[in-house]
Write a protein that holds these residues in place. Structure first.
Motif, short mmCIF file in Angstrom:
data_model
loop_
_atom_site.label_atom_id
_atom_site.label_comp_id
_atom_site.label_asym_id
_atom_site.label_seq_id
_atom_site.Cartn_x
_atom_site.Cartn_y
_atom_site.Cartn_z
N SER A 2 0.83 -1.20 0.00
CA SER A 2 0.00 0.00 0.00
C SER A 2 0.87 1.25 0.00
CB SER A 2 -0.90 0.00 1.23
OG SER A 2 -0.13 0.05 2.41
N THR A 5 1.38 6.57 4.14
CA THR A 5 0.31 7.46 4.59
C THR A 5 0.85 8.82 5.02
OG1 THR A 5 -1.12 5.65 5.32
CG2 THR A 5 -1.47 7.79 6.37
N ARG A 32 -1.19 8.05 0.48
CA ARG A 32 -2.58 8.06 0.90
C ARG A 32 -2.72 9.13 1.98
NH1 ARG A 32 -5.83 4.37 4.44
NH2 ARG A 32 -3.84 3.50 5.07
N LEU A 46 -3.26 5.67 13.78
CA LEU A 46 -1.88 5.18 13.77
C LEU A 46 -1.81 3.75 14.30
CD1 LEU A 46 -0.03 8.39 15.02
CD2 LEU A 46 0.05 7.41 12.72
N ARG A 48 -4.15 1.43 13.99
CA ARG A 48 -4.63 0.56 12.91
C ARG A 48 -3.57 0.37 11.84
NH1 ARG A 48 -9.37 3.64 13.55
NH2 ARG A 48 -8.98 4.78 11.59
N LEU A 49 -2.91 1.46 11.46
CA LEU A 49 -1.87 1.37 10.44
C LEU A 49 -0.71 0.51 10.92
CD1 LEU A 49 -1.82 5.10 9.23
CD2 LEU A 49 -2.75 3.13 8.00
N ARG A 52 -1.43 -3.14 10.71
CA ARG A 52 -1.37 -3.63 9.33
C ARG A 52 0.01 -3.45 8.72
NH1 ARG A 52 -6.71 -0.93 8.76
NH2 ARG A 52 -5.70 0.77 7.60
N GLU A 54 1.57 -0.77 7.87
CA GLU A 54 1.53 0.19 6.78
C GLU A 54 2.37 1.41 7.16
OE1 GLU A 54 -2.37 1.08 5.42
OE2 GLU A 54 -3.01 -1.02 5.38
N VAL A 56 3.95 5.09 7.69
CA VAL A 56 3.48 6.47 7.82
C VAL A 56 4.66 7.38 7.51
CG1 VAL A 56 2.50 8.20 9.35
CG2 VAL A 56 1.80 5.80 9.57
#
Length: 552
Positions: A2, A5, A32, A46, A48-49, A52, A54, A56
């Protein structure tokens, strides 16, 4: 994978919508952009990210939020997104708080509201922050791979060359890593072939020289023109500044650097007193930005070539390379800086590169994870190294000959060293010997007052003492003092230099005893030995080159 962020946090609906809109319109193709309207909501995002996995890249938070201020949010956000860049949106009245946050929470930048027009006030700031984030979070699938021994001096030299030239690499230790042994066996390599360097889409290099490695990586190692307006020897701050100003003003320009751009400054983990960077910046960042400017204006860079001789050929100034090759130019700027002096202690010479190192690259500190490290020196370079090494080492011992650090080191560094729990300072102390089988294992320290010695166990010694210019290649025509520093300007007219100045006109400020040859930065006698002054002298040297060229 992904997109990374960008998180915006503001409780004011209009401000929140504006910052999110502006960031999405500029960066939405690659990032994103996620919006939160309070600190707690941002922390939930943060979390949740993080679950996963993902990445930042940036958190832009308003300072004045009722439930949680921007600084309070960012201080907690570090645990969720340790590599993210922090941007604080502030009112003018919050400036003092924002400046304190640079030290307190590692704030990267603060931006006064409103930021209109974003093309001038927002995007340049975010461009820099995201560029820095990308440099620290590269895709490593195409990295160079280096296979060798941990205590190999040649392996260390190659790793330093790659790091200082901003070439990402992965290191494999044949004594520790099964993958290293697998790669060695696949290459059917023996001890004499190590280190191996595996270049993507290239042949495996066996114990290569830095010149061989530079060629395999596509770095330029030869000049493209027969004659230049100005040749700059040395790619530290002075040389890079000279190149930027020379090339931008239309002079055909080439830099020759035997190792990597940046010089000693390029190895610094943090330069915190450089004008215009309130958070400070690493030597690597400063070098990377300067190289981009140099190349943007069209100057050439010739890397991994050692200059061993100089000749004045009528109006031409020529430098000769080790082995073969040369460059001719109408003017020459000597910006070779200085090297750390060798520590005269029994047993250290044969252990150099095997636990004993002169200087340390900021990115190499992680090799000391969990170990006890000794650093010799009392100037800013030693202090910066000690602080950087303390992030990884179990304990750092700073060995200082003097009774205090305050006369030789900047106050901000002394305060940080004193406050660091795992840094100890040994005053009135020196290293008098080292020993080890194949690599450093122990050091002998001596108290300078009592003469009492003790042996301490350590595999790491980093030395930052004195300044030794490498100027013998200039030959007898360029006047130098007894330590090798280049004499310039009005000093050439004094009684101390019998060979003096050959022309009726007075020498220009940074001009050497050979007209058209200039010296800038640390290599020059009585220079200030600071990054900012080196940059200034580099810029000044270009102005003086213009004046010189107008006379011939």
């Amino acid at each position: 994978m992904s997109k990374p962020t960008i998180l915006t946090v503001d409780d004011d609906p209009q401000v929140s919508a504006a910052i999110t809109r502006d960031l999405a319109s500029r960066y939405g193709a690659d990032y994103r952009v996620v919006r939160a309207t309070s600190g707690p909501e941002a922390l939930a995002v943060l979390t949740r990210l993080g679950l996963r996995d993902e990445p930042v890249a940036l958190i832009a938070a308003d300072q004045r939020m009722p439930r949680m201020t921007g600084i309070e949010l960012l201080s907690q956000a570090r645990a969720h997104a340790p590599g993210a860049k922090f941007l604080l949106l502030t009112a003018y009245a919050d400036t003092d708080v924002a400046i304190r946050a640079i030290n307190d929470i590692g704030l990267d930048h603060y931006l006064l509201k409103p930021w209109d027009p974003p093309e001038e006030r927002l995007y340049p700031v975010v461009d820099d922050l995201l560029d820095d984030w990308r440099q620290a979070h590269r895709d490593h699938t195409a990295d160079v791979r280096v296979v060798g021994h941990r205590w190999s001096d040649r392996s260390h030299d190659l790793k330093m060359f790659l790091a200082r030239n901003h070439v990402p690499y992965r290191w494999y230790d044949v004594e520790r890593d099964a993958e290293a042994r697998r790669l060695r066996d696949l290459a059917q390599a023996d001890a004499a072939d190590l280190p191996l360097v595996l270049v993507p889409d290239g042949d495996t290099l066996r114990a290569p020289s830095t010149l061989d490695l530079a060629g395999a990586l596509g770095l330029r190692t030869t000049a493209q023109q027969p004659l230049y307006d100005v040749c700059i020897v040395g790619g530290g701050p002075a040389g890079l500044a000279a190149a930027v100003y020379a090339a931008s003003e239309g002079l055909s320009t080439v830099i020759v650097e035997r190792e990597a751009p940046g010089g000693q400054a390029g190895e610094s983990a943090a330069i915190e007193n450089y004008l215009g960077f309130p958070k400070g910046l690493s030597g690597s960042d400063l070098t990377r930005r300067a190289i981009a400017q140099v190349l943007r204006f069209g100057a050439e860079m010739v890397l991994a070539r050692d200059v061993v001789g100089f000749e004045a050929r009528g109006p031409v100034r020529a430098v000769r390379f080790d082995g073969s090759g040369e460059i001719e130019a109408r003017a020459l700027i000597v910006a070779t800086g200085v090297s750390y002096r060798r520590l005269e202690a029994a047993g250290l010479e044969e252990l150099t590169g095997r636990g004993v190192y002169y200087g340390v690259n900021a990115g190499e500190a992680s090799q000391c994870q969990g170990d006890e490290v000794y650093v010799v020196g009392a100037a800013n370079s030693a202090g910066q190294a000690a602080l950087n090494l303390s992030r990884f080492a179990k304990r750092v011992v700073l060995v200082v000959r003097a009774a205090s650090l305050t006369e030789t080191m900047s106050t901000y560094l002394v305060e940080r060293i004193t406050a660091a729990p795992n840094i100890a300072v040994r005053h009135r102390c020196e290293v008098v010997a080292g020993r080890g089988e194949g690599h450093l294992e122990a050091l002998t320290l001596a108290d300078r007052d009592s003469g009492v010695t003790e042996e301490v166990a350590s595999s790491w010694l980093f030395v930052f003492i004195g300044a030794s210019p490498r100027t013998e290649w200039l030959g007898p025509d360029v006047v130098r003092d007894d330590k090798g520093f280049v004499v310039t300007g009005q000093d050439l007219l004094g009684p101390a230099w019998t060979r003096g100045w050959p022309l009726a006109r007075a020498p220009f400020t940074l001009e050497t005893s050979v007209p058209g040859v200039f010296a800038a930065g640390d290599v020059r006698l009585d220079s200030m030995k600071r990054v900012a002054s080196a940059v200034g002298e580099g810029a000044m040297s270009t102005y003086l080159v213009h004046r010189y060229l107008a006379t011939i």
